[in-house]
Design a protein around this motif. Structure first.
Motif, mmCIF file in Angstrom:
data_model
loop_
_atom_site.group_PDB
_atom_site.id
_atom_site.type_symbol
_atom_site.label_atom_id
_atom_site.label_comp_id
_atom_site.label_asym_id
_atom_site.label_seq_id
_atom_site.Cartn_x
_atom_site.Cartn_y
_atom_site.Cartn_z
ATOM 1 N N GLU A 109 0.814 -1.214 0.000
ATOM 2 C CA GLU A 109 0.000 0.000 0.000
ATOM 3 C C GLU A 109 0.850 1.267 0.000
ATOM 4 N N LYS A 112 1.452 2.979 -3.247
ATOM 5 C CA LYS A 112 0.166 3.383 -3.819
ATOM 6 C C LYS A 112 -0.295 4.695 -3.165
ATOM 7 N N ILE A 113 -0.197 4.748 -1.844
ATOM 8 C CA ILE A 113 -0.615 5.962 -1.127
ATOM 9 C C ILE A 113 0.226 7.152 -1.566
ATOM 10 N N GLN A 115 1.799 7.622 -4.356
ATOM 11 C CA GLN A 115 1.418 8.045 -5.704
ATOM 12 C C GLN A 115 0.125 8.852 -5.651
ATOM 13 N N GLU A 116 -0.814 8.372 -4.861
ATOM 14 C CA GLU A 116 -2.112 9.048 -4.773
ATOM 15 C C GLU A 116 -1.965 10.489 -4.287
ATOM 16 N N VAL A 117 -1.230 10.646 -3.178
ATOM 17 C CA VAL A 117 -1.150 12.001 -2.620
ATOM 18 C C VAL A 117 -0.360 12.922 -3.548
ATOM 19 N N ASP A 119 -0.385 12.693 -6.708
ATOM 20 C CA ASP A 119 -1.320 12.995 -7.778
ATOM 21 C C ASP A 119 -2.271 14.120 -7.333
ATOM 22 N N LEU A 120 -2.687 14.056 -6.084
ATOM 23 C CA LEU A 120 -3.604 15.074 -5.560
ATOM 24 C C LEU A 120 -3.017 16.477 -5.669
ATOM 25 N N GLN A 151 -2.533 9.607 5.949
ATOM 26 C CA GLN A 151 -3.924 9.167 5.918
ATOM 27 C C GLN A 151 -4.705 9.612 7.154
#
Lengths: 366, 759, 369
Positions: A109, A112-113, A115-117, A119-120, A151
């Motif tokens: 995870e 993945k996390i 990359q997500e943040v 991206d945000l 998170q």
């Protein structure tokens, strides 16, 4: 779901009282800003909320649980720093992965996390960069990503814009508000900039000298401040000093210097009481000086005219010897030195009882 | 424009300031750096050139041989000849090494296995043999050596005559086999005269097979016969063996024997060499271990000092700094009394007295010396690391330990490098304390710097030690620099496991008892391993039996000399170091400044004893104006090793001082000199003062460099070392305390004097 | 009345390790003018100021004061004072000694020194605090002390490097009036460097927009605002929305840009038809109408977000094509637009400024740092 309650929080450093008896509740998913001049205790308060410092007195509850002794690492929050403080020896990606690693999220995870943040905050294309290679604005976005990657549902923003250029701040505040609302976070933001505070917050806590002066929505603080300090600190304000000259059931006449008068509705004034009138520059109007004066208007002379982009700013010396600023969005043609009348809309005038320590003392900025 | 302003304009002029800076750089290069490294030039000249040196029309040479273990040993004789082969009556006795009528112990005379012979006419070739003489007047000669090391002038190594065995009128002669490459023959000589005076001996046998190492000769009966065996080379050069005599057919069996033969060489004897390697090993092993311990314990203490607020923090800070102001000789003595077993006195009250191992004692001692340096440099760098990095890590959920390990420590490498280098340099350099301590436990082992100090003292009587000293110094300098480079590489390259986190374990270790235990441990260490041993001497003097025999006059004059030197050194270093610091920190030519910065730090990592030796060598031998005045040499040596303190401090202060202060002052109308006087100097005064105090106390306490340039000048710490050597512990203790107290007072006075002006 | 000096820069250039800090800068400052050099961090603002002050030698170029070359003079002889953004008050001196520093090092008469120091401290209302040390002063007081120290040198050129940056936002507003008043009262030529366009607008007689070491535009604030020389300036000074497309038609009094969704009418242009271009409009110049209103330069959209700024509100709307537009208007008007409302954005053609597409693309052109 973080709901923060501060009960009677006091913090002393030796003899100095940084924060005195603060009571405050921050609701879940609320964006609250602590606003005040340097040394007002806002930074101390946010450090107590985040667990970097323990309060000397009082209690801090998060979701009803006492958190006084819980250190910052166990409070489950994201923290954005004034001086950004990205780990200089790590890339943007490693910075964003730091929280997932130390919080021991499952290995699959973590990335993945991160990359997500990234991206945000739109930094995926910069993930291989080291902080030193980025502009300060971009760095702070990465700082935001690092905080979000934990998170946590509570985001602490400690003067996040201070290190940034004025123009960059403007862009970043849209971003901040959007992220906090889209992700459903509770945010506590610290700043000395009222425009920044107004633009991002649901509620603003105005602080001065270790105490809370006023808590309200940005609109209310701007339009109906409860104190002279707030009136001056949150946006520019013209102040006139006067005294109640005539008092009737529904209206009162206020005498200014040099026998100039304004009429206001009676707001529980006392006869002869000294009061302060406060009005925003954009709520005044410069008009041609006609032979007869209609309504609330005071003659004056235009001292200077400044181009401010979308509006013009007139500095007018009133017949009452008061200097006022008048902001005009409509672009009337007046010249410097011209005799004009400044008209006041009664509903936009705020009144305060004259403070004993004097006006200048109450509105002092530092 | 008045005169003052005009003068200001003049000195602010570009050409004047350029000339001034050129002078500063030149001074540094020629007076500080070159002498410091002068000894290195020895590494590039041939060994022979070192061993034989020509001064005008005379030359000197060094000779080494093996220690002779003969029971009846009396002394060594050095014989010179101008003809090869030592033709009869051609040699001269030039030097006798014996007990000098009892002044020197027999053991010491026996151990003097090297000598320098001077005054040889430079044009002549010389040939030398060493003769060892025993109490009955019997002697053995060594091989012959020449100033030309060609084999054709060097005679073969001697063989040892092992035994004589009589059977009737036959004597069987046995000797060791010669390994000589140019072996020609063995010649067996016999004589009735034990002195083998010329003409009395006859060649009785010649053997050309070198493995045939015995022969039978027939001799006259009823006489005593003496034998020697020569090894003869192709060229005809020969070396005689020892002598043995035997009575043939005589009732009274003679069993005379001269000492075993020796080999005369140009390289160090085994004793000297093993002493050197032993000392170097001891130095480096101790330095490395002490540094590792300092690092392990210093880190938590520095951490606590920087990151935590607690009552009495300023006292702890002062306590840690205190050993810096104490002359190391005093501190070494103190720590040795505390840890070591001191022969000849009762265990002092409160002492641990558990070891007489030089290694253990030195290790403990070096920790006392170097610990403050480690803590200070770690704390200084830690102070500069934004605490927000740590807070940021913790806000991400990292426990204190995780945050420290993954964020602060990686940012902290430079601090660790500085700390480690400082510690290594300090421990490798320390001399006075080591000599004091080793003397206290009467150790026969030396580390490298103590060896230099001791050898230098010995070299007063025996110049042949100079090459040995040069050798130790060179090796010490080279190894120090290599070691420091390795440290730098290791610390900056080694990767810490960053992506690995042991969340629960580190969390547990971050809370509760463990951090407290760690801090308590560190402070326990500070108290019992650093502070108490350092100040133990006060307790010792308070509880020991007073003794009356001290020569206080000598002590006070040594103290006076020390202060005078320290004062002069501090003044010189301030005058020349401050401009250098400014030059390095403010030069627009960043690269040149960077190079200068590195160069300035070289004297800092060169062990002071080696530095002192090198410097002494430079000043006494440089061709322009050889100076041998002790005080001058000491001052120059102290200037060289304290120079970096002031420069470093000035550079550090200026690097943290925003240039906008100077820029603003300039645009406000100030000339460069006014900017310095009114703005820069007042703002960096604290750092300059710290550098000055450091310079003063280091000069006051320095033993290694002092001894290495001039073993004759008695400064206070040297005097203390002498007192300890002669076993006058009580006086040494008192003198140490006086030195400590006077140092402290001076530091306080300097601090007071300089702060009163500004604050 | 002493003369007020003028400054002229000719072709100043400077590189640091290959990075251009100043690229052939020429600039003329007339006597008594207040010039603001505006640009993002890293544009070379401080370098320019330091070159003028003589603290950084330029690689090439000339500097004139009143027509005389000064670039060979040391900083102390150039007749200008440099005020850094950290103020650089000498921390070992009192407010009084700081103020007196300039006169003292110039070796003026003691009584003149005292007189100047007293006068200037009175001027900045710090005479009562003259025995304090800098670290006992608040941010605003430090700024005023630094100003008094600069003025006491009797120098008529002030080089101000972000003098308000370290202050609280609200205090900044207050002090910018004071600073502007002081310099004009004392007849001082000032060069003020800042990243804050509001300071530039409110204080400057002329603004020089600096980017990557180049002066992109030098003009009165109104001109900079209304007639920006390139998209960057349009976006940096204030905020602007941009539309990309090709020039569809050109006429005397307007031009038309054909984008993916609409044809926008804009100011006239010299660009040929069919060439790639972009149109910028300041956020304050976009008018919002309730509901869907057909018309020229009308764009239907939906309110996405409203930010209250105090005097103004900032509203973000999303067009049907998914493009985000920013709109600013006085709060009194803006309160009625709520999230989700259907609106129409009216882009007044005379406020739509048309630019050729910049060389490196619009995105990079609009980067504000």
């Amino acid at each position: 779901m973080p709901r923060i309650e501060l009960k009677g929080i006091t913090k002393r450093f030796g003899e100095i009282v940084a924060v005195k008896d603060v009571n405050l509740t921050i609701e879940d998913k609320e964006y609250v800003t602590l606003l005040g001049p340097s040394g007002c205790g806002k930074t101390t308060l946010v450090k107590i909320i985040s667990g970097i410092w323990e309060p000397t007195e009082g209690e801090i509850l998060i979701d009803g649980k006492r958190m006084n002794e819980v250190p910052v690492e166990d409070r489950d929050l994201g923290y954005v720093f004034q001086n950004i403080a990205l780990f200089p020896h790590m890339t943007v990606l490693s910075n964003a992965t730091y929280a997932p690693i130390v919080k021991d999220f499952p290995v699959e995870e973590r990335d993945k996390i991160a990359q997500e943040v990234l991206d945000l905050v739109d930094l995926l294309d910069r993930k291989k960069f080291f902080p030193g290679e980025l502009s300060t604005g971009t760095q702070q976005k990465a700082g935001l990503a690092r905080a979000l990657a934990s998170q946590a549902k509570l985001l602490i923003l400690d003067e996040p814009m201070s290190a940034l250029d004025a123009r960059v701040r403007v862009d970043l505040r849209y971003e901040l508000r959007r992220l906090v609302k889209d992700l459903g976070l509770t945010a506590v933001h610290v700043t000395h900039d009222q425009e920044e505070a107004s633009s991002v917050s649901d509620r603003i806590v105005v602080m001065r000298a270790g105490r809370i002066v006023e808590i309200d929505s940005p609109e209310n603080l701007y339009n109906n401040p409860k104190s002279i300090f707030t009136a001056n600190f949150v946006g520019e304000m013209n102040f006139l000093q006067g005294a109640i000259n005539k008092l009737r059931d529904y209206w009162a006449i206020i005498e200014l210097r040099n026998q100039e008068y304004l009429t206001l509705s009676n707001r529980d004034f006392r006869m002869g009481a000294a009061i302060i009138l406060a009005m925003r520059p954009e709520n005044l109007r410069v008009e041609e000086l006609r032979g007869t004066r209609l309504g609330n208007a005071i003659p004056g002379r235009i001292e200077s005219i400044r181009f401010m982009g979308s509006y013009l700013r007139y500095e007018v010396l009133l017949a009452s010897d008061d200097h006022v600023f008048v902001d005009s969005f409509t672009g009337e043609e007046f010249k410097e030195g011209e005799q004009v009348a400044v008209s006041f809309d009664e509903t936009n005038i705020l009144t305060f009882p004259a403070p004993r320590e004097g006006l200048s003392e109450v509105i002092k900025l530092e | 424009m008045n005169l003052g302003r005009r003068a200001l304009n003049f000195v602010s002029g570009r050409s004047v300031s350029k000339a001034w800076y050129a002078f500063i750089i030149l001074f540094f290069l020629l007076i500080v750096l070159l002498p410091t490294l002068y000894v290195m030039s020895y590494a590039f000249t041939g060994w022979d050139d070192i061993q034989t040196q020509v001064f005008g029309n005379k030359k000197t040479t060094n000779l080494y041989w093996e220690k002779n273990n003969d029971q009846d040993f009396v002394g060594y004789e050095v014989h010179f000849s101008t003809t090869s082969g030592f033709a009869p009556n051609s040699s001269t006795l030039v030097l006798t090494i014996d007990t000098k009528g009892g002044d020197v112990s027999l053991e010491k005379a026996r151990s003097s296995t090297f000598t320098m012979v001077s005054g040889i006419p430079a044009g002549d070739r010389y040939y030398a043999r060493i003769r060892v003489v025993d109490s009955s007047g019997l002697w053995t000669d060594s091989n012959q050596l020449s100033d030309n090391m060609d084999a054709q002038y060097t005679s073969p190594e001697p063989v040892e005559l092992l035994s004589l065995w009589v059977q009737g009128d036959n004597v069987t002669v046995n000797w060791t086999v010669s390994e000589d490459d140019d072996f020609d023959s063995y010649e067996v000589y016999a004589s009735n005269d034990s002195q083998f005076v010329p003409g009395s001996a006859t060649l009785v046998d010649t053997i050309t097979n070198h493995t045939e190492n015995s022969t039978v000769v027939t001799v006259a009966l009823n006489e005593v016969h003496y034998f020697r065996v020569r090894v003869v080379e192709d060229s005809g050069l020969w070396t005689g063996s020892n002598l043995k005599g035997i009575g043939v057919g005589v009732d009274d069996p003679v069993d005379d024997s001269s000492p075993a033969p020796m080999v005369l060489t140009r390289s160090f004897s085994r004793e000297v060499l093993s002493q050197i390697t032993g000392a170097l090993t001891l130095s480096f092993v101790v330095a490395i271990i002490a540094t590792l311990i300092d690092l392990a314990v210093g880190l938590p203490i520095a951490w606590v000092l920087v990151r935590k607020e607690f009552r009495g923090k300023s006292y702890v800070n002062t306590l840690i700094d205190m050993p810096l102001a104490i002359p190391t000789a005093a501190m070494g003595f103190s720590a040795a009394l505390f840890w070591g077993i001191t022969p000849g006195i009762d265990k002092p009250w409160g002492a641990i007295s558990f070891t007489n191992s030089a290694f253990v004692l030195l290790l403990l001692l070096q920790i006392v010396f170097s610990f403050p340096y480690m803590v200070r440099s770690l704390a200084a760098i830690l102070e500069e690391i934004d605490i927000n990095y740590e807070v940021a890590a913790r806000a991400c959920g990292a426990s204190r330990l995780t945050a420290a390990r993954t964020v602060t420590l990686p940012l902290f490498r430079s601090g660790i490098v500085t700390g480690a280098i400082l510690c290594l340099a300090k421990t490798l350099s320390e001399t006075g304390g080591v000599m004091a301590a080793l003397s206290t436990i009467q150790s026969r082992e030396y580390n490298a710097t103590a060896l230099i100090g001791t050898m230098k003292s010995a070299s007063l009587f025996n110049d042949a030690l100079v090459p040995a000293l040069a050798f130790v110094s060179i090796v010490l300098i080279v190894l120090s620099i290599i070691l420091l480079i390795i440290v730098k590489i290791i610390v900056t390259r080694v990767k810490l496991p960053m992506r690995k986190v042991w969340t629960n374990l580190e969390k547990k270790l971050s809370k509760g008892a463990f951090p407290k235990l760690k801090d308590a441990g560190a402070f326990f260490f500070l108290t019992f391993v650093v502070l108490i041993p350092a100040f133990f001497i006060f307790g010792f003097v308070a509880t020991a039996e007073p003794s009356q025999t001290a020569d206080w006059g000598a002590f006070w004059s040594s103290l006076g000399l020390s202060f005078a030197i320290a004062g002069v050194v501090t003044t010189i270093v301030l005058l020349l170091g401050i401009p250098m610091g400014i030059l390095i920190a403010r030069s627009r030519k960043k690269k040149a400044a960077g190079i200068l910065d590195v160069l300035v730090n070289i004297p800092f990592i060169v062990p002071t004893a080696a530095l002192g030796f090198s410097l002494g060598l430079f000043w006494t031998t440089q061709p322009f104006l050889p100076v041998t005045a002790d005080v001058f040499l000491i001052i120059m040596a102290h200037v060289a090793f304290t120079y970096p303190f002031v420069v470093r401090n000035v550079v550090g202060a200026l690097e943290s001082l925003d240039t906008t202060y100077e820029d603003t002052a300039r645009t406000l109308g100030a000339k460069p000199l006014q900017v310095f006087k009114r703005v820069m100097f007042p703002m960096m005064k604290a750092s300059v003062l710290a550098g000055a105090i450091m310079t003063f106390t280091r000069s006051l306490g320095e033993t290694g460099a002092t001894l290495a340039v001039s073993p004759k000048a008695i400064t206070a710490p040297v005097y203390i070392v002498e007192l300890i050597r002669t076993g006058s512990y009580y006086q040494a203790g008192l003198a140490s305390i006086l030195l400590i107290m006077v140092s402290f007072i001076i530091v306080l006075v300097m601090r007071r004097l300089t702060t009163r002006g500004g604050a | 009345m002493p003369r007020i000096p003028s400054i002229r820069l000719e072709g100043l250039s400077k590189r640091f390790d290959g990075i251009v800090a100043a690229d052939d800068i020429s600039l003329e400052v007339k006597d008594g003018e207040y010039i603001v050099i505006l640009g993002p961090t890293g544009a070379g603002k401080t370098t320019l100021l330091k070159m003028i002050a003589g603290l950084t030698p330029p690689d090439s170029g000339k500097i004139f004061v009143d027509g005389e070359r000064v670039d060979n003079l040391p900083p102390e002889d150039r007749g200008m004072v440099y005020l850094s953004q950290t103020y650089a008050l000498f921390r070992h001196m009192t407010v009084w000694d700081n103020t007196k520093f300039g006169p003292t090092v110039k070796d003026w008469d003691e009584s003149k020194c005292d007189m100047l120091a007293r006068e200037m401290l009175n001027l900045v209302r710090l005479y009562d605090r003259r025995t304090a040390r800098p670290d006992e002063l608040s941010g605003g007081m430090k700024q005023r002390n630094a100003l008094a120290r600069a003025l006491a040198t009797d120098v008529k050129i002030l080089l101000l490097d972000e003098p308000l940056r370290a202050l609280d936002a609200r205090l900044r507003i207050e002090l910018r009036y004071e600073l502007a008043r002081l310099t004009s009262d004392l007849g001082i030529t000032a060069l003020h460097v800042t990243h804050d366009q509001e300071i530039a607008m409110t204080m400057a007689d002329k603004v020089a927009v600096l980017r990557k070491g180049r002066i992109e535009q030098l003009d009165r604030p109104e001109e900079i605002y209304d007639n920006p020389a390139r998209p960057f300036i349009c976006h940096f000074v204030g905020e602007a929305n941009f539309f990309e497309g090709t020039v569809h038609s050109v006429s005397e009094d307007h031009s038309e840009l054909e984008g993916e969704e609409y044809v926008l009418r804009a100011r006239p242009t010299d660009l040929p038809r069919g060439s790639e271009a972009c149109v910028g409009i300041k956020t304050e110049n976009v008018r919002l109408l309730d509901g869907v209103v057909e018309g020229q330069n009308h764009i239907p959209a939906k309110v996405v977000r409203r930010l209250f700024l105090g005097r103004l509100v900032s509203i973000v709307i999303e067009t049907d094509g998914g493009k985000m537009l920013h709109v600013k208007m006085p709060s009194s008007i803006g309160v009625k637009f709520r999230k989700g409302m259907e609106v129409t954005a009216h882009l007044e053609p005379s406020k739509c400024i048309i630019f050729p597409i910049p060389e490196k693309g619009l995105k990079e052109e609009l980067e504000v740092e």
